[in-house]
Scaffold this motif. Structure first.
Motif, PDB file in Angstrom:
ATOM      1  N   ARG A 103      -2.942   3.837  -3.833  1.00 18.11           N
ATOM      2  CA  ARG A 103      -1.850   3.449  -3.214  1.00 18.11           C
ATOM      3  C   ARG A 103      -0.804   4.763  -3.093  1.00 18.11           C
ATOM      4  N   GLU A 104       0.217   4.533  -2.377  1.00 17.96           N
ATOM      5  CA  GLU A 104       0.845   5.761  -2.095  1.00 17.96           C
ATOM      6  C   GLU A 104       2.475   5.377  -2.348  1.00 17.96           C
ATOM      7  N   ALA A 105       3.166   6.580  -2.519  1.00 17.74           N
ATOM      8  CA  ALA A 105       4.770   6.411  -2.835  1.00 17.74           C
ATOM      9  C   ALA A 105       5.302   7.304  -2.048  1.00 17.74           C
ATOM     10  N   TRP A 106       6.381   6.863  -1.005  1.00 18.89           N
ATOM     11  CA  TRP A 106       7.266   7.773  -0.202  1.00 18.89           C
ATOM     12  C   TRP A 106       8.535   7.672  -0.515  1.00 18.89           C
ATOM     13  N   TRP A 107       9.260   8.533   0.200  1.00 17.25           N
ATOM     14  CA  TRP A 107      10.724   8.883   0.360  1.00 17.25           C
ATOM     15  C   TRP A 107      11.461   8.216   1.624  1.00 17.25           C
ATOM     16  N   TYR A 108      12.473   8.081   1.500  1.00 12.14           N
ATOM     17  CA  TYR A 108      13.303   7.857   2.738  1.00 12.14           C
ATOM     18  C   TYR A 108      14.714   8.123   2.595  1.00 12.14           C
ATOM     19  N   LEU A 109      15.336   8.286   3.692  1.00 11.41           N
ATOM     20  CA  LEU A 109      16.817   8.425   3.569  1.00 11.41           C
ATOM     21  C   LEU A 109      17.643   7.171   4.329  1.00 11.41           C
ATOM     22  N   ASP A 144       0.823  -1.345  -0.022  1.00  7.36           N
ATOM     23  CA  ASP A 144      -0.053   0.163   0.052  1.00  7.36           C
ATOM     24  C   ASP A 144       0.766   1.295   0.168  1.00  7.36           C
ATOM     25  N   TRP A 145       1.700   1.103   0.930  1.00  6.28           N
ATOM     26  CA  TRP A 145       2.679   2.564   0.984  1.00  6.28           C
ATOM     27  C   TRP A 145       4.090   2.029   0.660  1.00  6.28           C
ATOM     28  N   TRP A 146       4.603   2.352  -0.743  1.00  3.16           N
ATOM     29  CA  TRP A 146       6.060   1.878  -1.144  1.00  3.16           C
ATOM     30  C   TRP A 146       7.003   2.938  -1.029  1.00  3.16           C
ATOM     31  N   VAL A 147       8.075   2.770  -0.315  1.00  2.00           N
ATOM     32  CA  VAL A 147       9.128   3.785   0.054  1.00  2.00           C
ATOM     33  C   VAL A 147      10.253   3.622  -0.760  1.00  2.00           C
TER      34      VAL A 147
END
Length: 830
Positions: free
Chosen positions: A665-671, A643-646
């Motif tokens: 569905r959602e798209a995220w960022w990460y560090l 559902d939430w892909w990072v």
């Protein structure tokens, strides 16, 4: 008898000697050493014909006589700075066989010899790579300090052993990593040889040229000229501050005079020349620092201590470096319901400050929900073994600075002692409630210290008639380890640890980061209880989503799929009672499962199997993943169960984001630790304003839905930050990196923020401000001025401060101007 025996022995020895001599004369002589096969010596103007530069817009190569390790010329390779997405192309040159390099038989020689020199201000890892036509290669690398010559001597047998076909060679690659700063390399004397290289002799041969590349006389002149300009602005008064400035200038001049004498006798000593070059570089920074002090003195010519202001998106280094300071009264723009900060900088000239503290007072009878306080900033020692990724250089900091670097904000203490000559920042935090009336609020800041009269300056706070949401419009997910958080306080009792976690969650809530734990199965024994979630709702800033558990596919046997069902069901049975409790409490719509931390394609089948069963058993529970897949499951089919892909910040694909949004569905960022400038990261030596840009206009512009960070309290082996302003607290939090996995600090009475955490909150509030602007545009009356709407749309796009995830505005003044325009325009539309 005895004499005859001796005679016969002598004759026998003579006969043997003659036989050996004849055999030696008649035997064929040993083969003479084969001549070297020159592959490239760059002695002709067309020596680079046929060479390939994969990034010709950023990098260039030419034949030059500036440096040579053999003959009169070499190849000069200039690599542009990594300051845009174009810098993703690895900086390298290919010397192609059949054009730049001759086609010769490499098997007839034992070694490939390559000479390379680093003529950059940073140390560089030099690479030599040999490729064949099938893409097989052998890579060798060496570190080179600035202005250091290195010799590569690669056995041709080793090249063949690596699978490289010596009869079908394609090219030799010369390269180094791209950096936020430009780099320059020289290469020469590429040949095949049977003879090992006398490396010291070769380095001695190039020593004079390396010393020349440093241009020590030119560096000395630039430093001297800069110091002369600063001297002209120093007042020659009898007061202690003026005399201190004169003495500092004299000390710098004395150092320059010493180096001028040493330059004349440096000769071919590369080490001595490099030391002088490094010292001259330091002096130029110190001259600029002295200029900061002179500016402070001219702004307050009779005060015992200088006072200036610095933006919260920057750092004020206590030693060595200049301050990006303003010595006029600033105006801090903000809107209702947000926090803003600025730094008041104390610049003592010659006298230490004991018990230095800052008091803030709003000069208004009815401040209406406006609150201001100030606390000292603490600096950490970034000297080796702290390992720094080069940062984007600025006018106030080089790409790598190994001195005292500010980050913790000591909210647990009000005062600090400042050494003579050190700069000390006080973090001035302003909070406007949703009920604060619009207008301009004068604020008086008073610096107090033992033995001096109170020093006062004023600033203004402009509150615009715009309100933003208290909760972040951007989803966030974070991780922490309760035991790591409790360790500096010596707490191990589970009940006491749980109480500390509630304290941490309440603190994080103040910074718009909801307390959570993406690695719950690793760091906690059970999923969260309903009661703990209720307390987040009440005391932790609100419950937006929470992780039930962590599913790690690496714990499954990929070779035994017949075991997957039982292992998956054991996982599901573990969390089933908690899911039932969440459903009964009306919290299930906020629950998610974290999955597959940075797993790759080999785990696709087990992930699909387990999550398909998970979705069947727990419908409505979302899945959050950092699976490494730049297609976000479009090809593998995993997009249907995630559902939430990072993906990490360097990743960005608007088409995939649009597709996921269309599918709900959602798209995220990460560090993570591998993300480096020019993309932002949390490293202490990076500019903190990058994080404000990332969490505000950058992620808003990109259309992403959330942000994940793996840890906030990676304090293993650390104690409490209870000293300063130069703290003994070790900044290394992940291996030798400083700041990775730790966004806050263990203060004397509980958690204290970092400058980075303050900028994260500011970014999340800027994101909310852009949401407010979007709403104001959408709700604007039909007769609204078209020019006003056009300006609002331009500001909403944030193109003034963000080009993409690699290129963005790094000047705080420019960012502030854009943000003020956003607030003003939103107020006009509203």
């Amino acid at each position: 008898m005895r004499g005859r025996a001796q005679s016969r022995g002598a004759l026998s020895l003579l006969a043997l000697a003659l036989t050996a001599l004849v055999a030696t004369l008649l035997a064929p002589g040993p083969a003479a050493a084969a001549e070297d096969l020159v592959l490239a010596d760059f002695e002709s103007a067309d020596a680079l014909d046929g060479a390939t530069l994969p990034a010709p817009d950023l990098d260039s190569a030419k034949v030059t006589d500036t440096f040579a390790s053999e003959g009169n010329a070499s190849m000069q390779l200039d690599m542009g700075a990594f300051d845009s997405k174009a810098g993703l192309v690895f900086p390298r040159i290919w010397l192609n066989v059949g054009s730049t390099l001759p086609e010769v038989d490499w098997t007839q020689r034992r070694y490939l010899h390559v000479g390379m020199a680093n003529a950059s201000a940073e140390r560089a890892r030099l690479y030599v790579v040999v490729w064949d036509d099938d893409g097989h290669y052998l890579l060798r690398s060496q570190w080179a300090q600035p202005f250091e010559h290195r010799v590569f001597e690669v056995r041709t047998a080793d090249i063949a052993a690596a699978g490289v076909d010596l009869s079908r060679l394609d090219k030799i690659q010369l390269s180094t990593e791209r950096s936020p700063s430009p780099k320059r390399l020289y290469a020469d004397d590429i040949r095949l040889t049977d003879n090992p290289t006398d490396v010291p002799a070769e380095q001695a041969r190039v020593a004079s040229a390396l010393v020349g590349l440093m241009d020590l006389r030119g560096a000395l002149t630039k430093a001297s000229d800069a110091l002369d300009e600063v001297r002209k602005r120093i007042t020659s008064g009898p007061s202690s501050p003026d005399q201190s400035l004169i003495e500092q200038a004299d000390a710098l001049q004395q150092q320059l005079d010493t180096y001028a004498e040493q330059i004349g006798s440096v000769g071919d000593s590369v080490g001595e020349a490099r030391e002088i070059w490094s010292r001259l570089t330091d002096i130029r920074w110190r001259v600029r620092r002295l200029s900061t002090l002179v500016d402070a003195r001219r702004a307050r010519p009779t005060a015992p201590v200088g006072l200036g202001f610095a933006d919260s998106m920057s750092r004020v280094y206590p030693r060595d470096l200049p301050c990006d300071c303003d010595f006029t009264s600033p105006t801090l723009d903000m809107v209702r319901g947000e926090h803003e900060s600025i730094q008041l900088v104390a610049l003592p000239y010659a006298t230490p400050l004991a018990g230095a503290r800052v008091q803030a007072r709003i000069v208004d009878d009815r401040p209406d929900g406006l609150r201001v306080d100030a606390h000292p900033v603490v600096s950490l020692n970034m000297a080796p073994p702290v390992d720094q990724q080069p940062a984007t250089p600025t006018a106030f900091r080089p790409s790598v600075y190994e001195g005292w670097t500010p980050d913790p904000i000591q909210t647990g203490r009000d005062s600090t002692d400042v050494a003579a000559g050190d700069l000390q920042s006080f973090w001035v935090a302003v909070e406007a409630s949703r009920d604060t009336r619009p207008g301009v609020y004068p604020v008086e800041l008073e610096l107090r210290a033992d033995g001096i009269a109170p020093q006062r300056v004023r600033m203004n706070v402009q509150v615009w008639d715009v309100g933003i949401a208290r909760e972040p419009g951007l989803r966030t997910a974070i991780g922490h380890d309760p035991k790591a958080y409790a360790e500096p306080y010596g707490v191990t009792d589970p009940a006491e640890v749980a109480a500390l976690v509630e304290e941490e969650y309440a603190f994080l809530g103040e910074y718009l980061l909801q307390g959570d734990n993406i690695y719950r199965s690793i760091y906690e024994a059970n999923p969260p209880s309903v009661d703990s979630l209720r307390r987040i709702e009440e005391k932790g800033g609100g419950l937006r989503q929470f992780n039930i558990w962590y599913f790690d596919p690496r714990l499954f046997d990929l070779g035994a799929p017949e075991t997957w069902a039982q292992q998956a069901d054991a996982l599901f049975d573990r969390i089933q009672p908690y899911v039932d409790q969440y459903r009964a409490a009306g919290l299930l719509d906020k629950a998610y499962l974290y999955c597959c931390d940075e797993t790759r394609a080999e785990h696709t089948e087990v992930i699909r199997y387990v999550l398909t069963r998970f979705k069947e058993r727990f419908p409505g529970v979302r899945v959050l993943t950092t699976t490494i897949d730049n297609q976000m499951g479009r090809v593998s089919g995993l997009d249907e169960v995630m559902d939430w892909w990072v993906r990490d910040v360097p990743w960005y694909d608007p088409e995939i984001i649009a597709e996921r949004h269309a599918d709900g569905r959602e798209a995220w960022w990460y560090l993570h630790a591998g993300n480096t400038n020019p993309t932002p990261n949390v490293f202490i030596n990076y500019d903190p304003g990058q994080l404000r840009t990332l969490l505000g206009p950058m992620i808003h512009q990109a259309g992403l839905d959330g942000f994940l960070y793996y840890r906030v309290d990676r304090w293993y082996g650390h104690g409490i930050v209870d000293d300063g302003p130069l703290s003994s607290w070790d900044p290394r939090t992940w291996n030798n990196r400083a700041g990775d996995g730790a966004l806050l600090y263990p203060g004397p009475d509980g958690p204290i923020p970092s400058i980075r955490l303050e900028n994260i909150r500011d970014g999340l509030e800027d994101y909310n401000l852009l949401d407010a602007l979007r709403s104001a545009i959408d709700e604007a009356p039909a007769d609204t001025d078209p020019k006003l709407l056009a300006r609002a749309e331009r500001l909403l796009a944030a193109s003034d401060v963000v080009t993409d995830n690699y290129a963005y505005e790094d000047e705080p003044d420019a960012y502030r101007h854009w943000r003020s325009e956003v607030a003003r325009t939103t107020a006009q539309l509203s």
